[in-house]
Motif scaffolding. Structure first.
Motif, PDB file in Angstrom:
ATOM      1  N   LYS A  31       0.815  -1.220   0.000  1.00 54.57           N
ATOM      2  CA  LYS A  31       0.000   0.000   0.000  1.00 54.57           C
ATOM      3  C   LYS A  31       0.848   1.269   0.000  1.00 54.57           C
ATOM      4  N   LEU A  32       1.908   1.239  -0.822  1.00 54.32           N
ATOM      5  CA  LEU A  32       2.750   2.418  -0.964  1.00 54.32           C
ATOM      6  C   LEU A  32       2.029   3.447  -1.825  1.00 54.32           C
ATOM      7  N   ALA A  33       2.336   4.699  -1.583  1.00 54.76           N
ATOM      8  CA  ALA A  33       1.755   5.774  -2.392  1.00 54.76           C
ATOM      9  C   ALA A  33       2.186   5.594  -3.848  1.00 54.76           C
ATOM     10  N   THR A  34       1.368   6.083  -4.757  1.00 61.83           N
ATOM     11  CA  THR A  34       1.638   5.938  -6.189  1.00 61.83           C
ATOM     12  C   THR A  34       3.006   6.494  -6.563  1.00 61.83           C
ATOM     13  N   LYS A  35       3.345   7.671  -6.064  1.00 62.51           N
ATOM     14  CA  LYS A  35       4.648   8.267  -6.384  1.00 62.51           C
ATOM     15  C   LYS A  35       5.793   7.401  -5.862  1.00 62.51           C
ATOM     16  N   THR A  36       5.605   6.792  -4.704  1.00 64.64           N
ATOM     17  CA  THR A  36       6.629   5.908  -4.140  1.00 64.64           C
ATOM     18  C   THR A  36       6.779   4.671  -5.012  1.00 64.64           C
ATOM     19  N   GLN A  37       5.662   4.116  -5.477  1.00 62.54           N
ATOM     20  CA  GLN A  37       5.708   2.955  -6.358  1.00 62.54           C
ATOM     21  C   GLN A  37       6.494   3.278  -7.630  1.00 62.54           C
ATOM     22  N   ILE A  38       6.205   4.423  -8.214  1.00 63.88           N
ATOM     23  CA  ILE A  38       6.895   4.836  -9.441  1.00 63.88           C
ATOM     24  C   ILE A  38       8.383   5.008  -9.174  1.00 63.88           C
ATOM     25  N   THR A  39       8.722   5.609  -8.042  1.00 65.25           N
ATOM     26  CA  THR A  39      10.128   5.806  -7.684  1.00 65.25           C
ATOM     27  C   THR A  39      10.842   4.468  -7.528  1.00 65.25           C
TER      28      THR A  39
END
Length: 83
Positions: free
Chosen positions: A23-31
């Protein structure tokens, strides 16, 4: 973003599922995905066969290149789960 040919589709799928379950934030997933993609490009092979020394070399490369460095725990996780 161009996906590295070394970031194999099966690994990308597993990695995407893993970070979504956390459940990581979308920006964290992209990073995280960009970080693994950069690692694959740097190594010129899949992360499934990455050694601890290669991870260390990549971290040094990222620091000396003034790029954002993935956290040590995430690299350790990647190394231990890819074996």
């Amino acid at each position: 973003m161009n996906i590295s040919p070394y970031f194999l589709e099966q690994l990308r799928k597993w990695f995407n599922e893993d970070i979504m379950m956390r459940k990581l934030a979308t920006k964290t997933q992209i990073t995280y995905i960009r970080g693994v993609n950069k690692l694959c490009e740097y190594l010129q092979h899949s992360v499934k066969t990455t050694t601890q020394e290669e991870l260390r070399e990549f971290q040094l490369f990222m620091v000396t290149s003034f790029r954002v460095l993935p956290s040590m725990p995430s690299l350790r996780h990647l190394s231990s789960s890819s074996r």
